[in-house]
Design a protein around this motif. Structure first.
Motif, PDB file in Angstrom:
ATOM      1  N   MET A   1      71.003  43.523  41.916  1.00 13.34           N
ATOM      2  CA  MET A   1      71.692  42.251  41.871  1.00 13.34           C
ATOM      3  C   MET A   1      71.559  41.673  40.460  1.00 13.34           C
ATOM      4  SD  MET A   1      71.313  38.999  44.577  1.00 13.34           S
ATOM      5  CE  MET A   1      69.828  39.623  45.229  1.00 13.34           C
ATOM      6  N   ASN A   2      72.685  41.354  39.838  1.00 16.41           N
ATOM      7  CA  ASN A   2      72.611  40.794  38.492  1.00 16.41           C
ATOM      8  C   ASN A   2      72.385  39.283  38.546  1.00 16.41           C
ATOM      9  OD1 ASN A   2      75.100  39.328  38.605  1.00 16.41           O
ATOM     10  ND2 ASN A   2      76.246  41.147  38.003  1.00 16.41           N
ATOM     11  N   LEU A   3      72.276  38.654  37.384  1.00 21.28           N
ATOM     12  CA  LEU A   3      71.909  37.237  37.307  1.00 21.28           C
ATOM     13  C   LEU A   3      72.962  36.327  37.950  1.00 21.28           C
ATOM     14  CD1 LEU A   3      69.306  36.134  36.087  1.00 21.28           C
ATOM     15  CD2 LEU A   3      70.610  35.458  34.075  1.00 21.28           C
ATOM     16  N   GLN A   4      74.222  36.668  37.802  1.00 23.89           N
ATOM     17  CA  GLN A   4      75.275  35.868  38.431  1.00 23.89           C
ATOM     18  C   GLN A   4      75.193  35.955  39.959  1.00 23.89           C
ATOM     19  OE1 GLN A   4      78.693  37.464  36.278  1.00 23.89           O
ATOM     20  NE2 GLN A   4      79.128  35.399  35.515  1.00 23.89           N
ATOM     21  N   GLN A   5      74.946  37.152  40.455  1.00 21.06           N
ATOM     22  CA  GLN A   5      74.822  37.336  41.901  1.00 21.06           C
ATOM     23  C   GLN A   5      73.606  36.586  42.443  1.00 21.06           C
ATOM     24  OE1 GLN A   5      74.772  41.595  41.538  1.00 21.06           O
ATOM     25  NE2 GLN A   5      76.854  41.818  42.345  1.00 21.06           N
ATOM     26  N   LYS A   6      72.507  36.624  41.693  1.00 23.08           N
ATOM     27  CA  LYS A   6      71.306  35.886  42.105  1.00 23.08           C
ATOM     28  C   LYS A   6      71.590  34.384  42.145  1.00 23.08           C
ATOM     29  CE  LYS A   6      68.112  39.324  40.335  1.00 23.08           C
ATOM     30  NZ  LYS A   6      67.119  39.686  39.323  1.00 23.08           N
ATOM     31  N   THR A   7      72.382  33.917  41.192  1.00 21.32           N
ATOM     32  CA  THR A   7      72.725  32.505  41.137  1.00 21.32           C
ATOM     33  C   THR A   7      73.552  32.091  42.354  1.00 21.32           C
ATOM     34  OG1 THR A   7      72.638  32.545  38.729  1.00 21.32           O
ATOM     35  CG2 THR A   7      73.842  30.716  39.727  1.00 21.32           C
ATOM     36  N   LEU A   8      74.473  32.943  42.771  1.00 22.81           N
ATOM     37  CA  LEU A   8      75.263  32.672  43.976  1.00 22.81           C
ATOM     38  C   LEU A   8      74.364  32.613  45.208  1.00 22.81           C
ATOM     39  CD1 LEU A   8      78.435  34.857  43.348  1.00 22.81           C
ATOM     40  CD2 LEU A   8      78.251  32.371  43.208  1.00 22.81           C
ATOM     41  N   GLU A   9      73.364  33.503  45.256  1.00 24.33           N
ATOM     42  CA  GLU A   9      72.404  33.494  46.364  1.00 24.33           C
ATOM     43  C   GLU A   9      71.584  32.196  46.362  1.00 24.33           C
ATOM     44  OE1 GLU A   9      71.786  35.892  48.866  1.00 24.33           O
ATOM     45  OE2 GLU A   9      73.712  36.683  48.170  1.00 24.33           O
ATOM     46  N   VAL A  10      71.185  31.759  45.183  1.00 24.84           N
ATOM     47  CA  VAL A  10      70.435  30.503  45.061  1.00 24.84           C
ATOM     48  C   VAL A  10      71.299  29.350  45.569  1.00 24.84           C
ATOM     49  CG1 VAL A  10      69.434  28.840  43.434  1.00 24.84           C
ATOM     50  CG2 VAL A  10      68.950  31.277  43.172  1.00 24.84           C
ATOM     51  N   LYS A  11      72.565  29.338  45.184  1.00 22.56           N
ATOM     52  CA  LYS A  11      73.470  28.267  45.629  1.00 22.56           C
ATOM     53  C   LYS A  11      73.609  28.265  47.152  1.00 22.56           C
ATOM     54  CE  LYS A  11      76.426  27.694  41.578  1.00 22.56           C
ATOM     55  NZ  LYS A  11      77.800  27.773  41.098  1.00 22.56           N
ATOM     56  N   THR A  12      73.636  29.441  47.749  1.00 24.65           N
ATOM     57  CA  THR A  12      73.723  29.534  49.212  1.00 24.65           C
ATOM     58  C   THR A  12      72.487  28.908  49.855  1.00 24.65           C
ATOM     59  OG1 THR A  12      75.084  31.519  49.114  1.00 24.65           O
ATOM     60  CG2 THR A  12      73.893  31.150  51.157  1.00 24.65           C
ATOM     61  N   VAL A  13      71.314  29.216  49.308  1.00 26.41           N
ATOM     62  CA  VAL A  13      70.065  28.630  49.813  1.00 26.41           C
ATOM     63  C   VAL A  13      70.110  27.108  49.658  1.00 26.41           C
ATOM     64  CG1 VAL A  13      67.563  28.465  49.441  1.00 26.41           C
ATOM     65  CG2 VAL A  13      68.676  30.708  49.429  1.00 26.41           C
ATOM     66  N   PHE A  14      70.564  26.641  48.502  1.00 27.60           N
ATOM     67  CA  PHE A  14      70.647  25.197  48.263  1.00 27.60           C
ATOM     68  C   PHE A  14      71.612  24.528  49.246  1.00 27.60           C
ATOM     69  CE2 PHE A  14      69.371  25.139  43.460  1.00 27.60           C
ATOM     70  CZ  PHE A  14      68.087  25.497  43.810  1.00 27.60           C
ATOM     71  N   ASP A  15      72.754  25.167  49.480  1.00 27.58           N
ATOM     72  CA  ASP A  15      73.737  24.599  50.420  1.00 27.58           C
ATOM     73  C   ASP A  15      73.143  24.467  51.816  1.00 27.58           C
ATOM     74  OD1 ASP A  15      75.607  24.437  48.398  1.00 27.58           O
ATOM     75  OD2 ASP A  15      76.724  26.229  49.008  1.00 27.58           O
ATOM     76  N   GLU A  16      72.413  25.495  52.244  1.00 22.72           N
ATOM     77  CA  GLU A  16      71.798  25.460  53.569  1.00 22.72           C
ATOM     78  C   GLU A  16      70.698  24.400  53.639  1.00 22.72           C
ATOM     79  OE1 GLU A  16      70.752  29.528  54.412  1.00 22.72           O
ATOM     80  OE2 GLU A  16      72.859  30.143  54.368  1.00 22.72           O
ATOM     81  N   LEU A  17      69.934  24.269  52.560  1.00 25.03           N
ATOM     82  CA  LEU A  17      68.914  23.222  52.511  1.00 25.03           C
ATOM     83  C   LEU A  17      69.561  21.847  52.558  1.00 25.03           C
ATOM     84  CD1 LEU A  17      66.129  21.979  52.112  1.00 25.03           C
ATOM     85  CD2 LEU A  17      66.324  22.477  49.665  1.00 25.03           C
ATOM     86  N   ASP A  18      70.646  21.655  51.819  1.00 29.30           N
ATOM     87  CA  ASP A  18      71.312  20.356  51.802  1.00 29.30           C
ATOM     88  C   ASP A  18      71.795  19.959  53.198  1.00 29.30           C
ATOM     89  OD1 ASP A  18      70.807  20.202  49.093  1.00 29.30           O
ATOM     90  OD2 ASP A  18      72.861  20.665  48.475  1.00 29.30           O
ATOM     91  N   VAL A  19      72.269  20.935  53.976  1.00 31.13           N
ATOM     92  CA  VAL A  19      72.708  20.659  55.351  1.00 31.13           C
ATOM     93  C   VAL A  19      71.501  20.245  56.199  1.00 31.13           C
ATOM     94  CG1 VAL A  19      73.635  21.703  57.457  1.00 31.13           C
ATOM     95  CG2 VAL A  19      74.765  22.117  55.266  1.00 31.13           C
TER      96      VAL A  19
END
Length: 198
Positions: A1-19
């Motif tokens: 997984m490259n850095l951009q892909q990791k960033t998308l994964e981080v955003k997914t975690v953040f979105d779920e936390l925000d919910v």
């Protein structure tokens, strides 16, 4: 997984936390005091590089990454409170985040998550100001999370980030250093990415 892909994964975690955090806030009504920036003005807040990759990529896309990196290279600034914090008071205890959508995990969890205390019970991760200034509400919510009130677990969300990239999560730095290292990683990644495409 490259850095951009990791960033998308981080955003997914953040979105779920925000919910999850949104549901908790809606059910508990226990929030920070309006306009309070006391925790943001603390220069000793630590964060990981991984949690600020979304910010770093956003700054890169806006053409501001090098400018912010240069600002953070100033030793005086790197030792101060978070560069995203914009103070509205002389004592720096009132203000707000200038890039709320790209704030780190630590910022998203504080006041909206729990940890296990030494007795293995859930307790709210929050500040003394809320514990004393909203004492009755704080105590009621503290009891409710032990029974049935859902609250995000800080440990669980750090574990999820750790699963994306343990090296970029385990090392904790003062918040401005974490942001600086995130920017350096993104600039390095994009340099190689763009040179490979030529």
């Amino acid at each position: 997984m490259n850095l951009q892909q990791k960033t998308l994964e981080v955003k997914t975690v953040f979105d779920e936390l925000d919910v999850e955090a949104g549901k908790y806030i809606s059910n508990s009504n226990l929030t920070c005091f309006t306009g309070c920036g006391q925790c943001c003005a603390n220069p000793k807040i630590n964060a990981s590089v991984l949690e600020f990759l979304p910010l770093a990529f956003d700054l890169y896309k806006k053409g501001k990454a090098e400018e912010v990196l240069e600002l953070l290279s100033n030793e005086k600034i790197s030792d101060e409170y978070c560069i995203l914090y914009k103070s509205t008071g002389q004592d720096n205890r009132a203000g707000s985040c200038s890039d709320y959508n790209n704030r780190g995990l630590i910022c998203r969890l504080f006041g909206n998550s729990s940890r296990k205390n030494k007795n293995g019970e859930k307790e709210i991760v929050t500040c003394k100001k809320i514990k004393t200034g909203k004492n009755e509400q704080f105590l009621a919510v503290s009891n409710s999370i032990k029974i049935d009130l859902e609250i995000p677990s800080g440990t669980d969300f750090y574990y999820r980030l750790n699963n994306i990239d343990s090296q970029l999560t385990e090392d904790q730095f003062p918040i401005n250093v974490a942001i600086k290292k995130s920017l350096e990683a993104v600039l390095r990644f994009m340099f190689y990415q763009e040179n490979q495409e030529v």
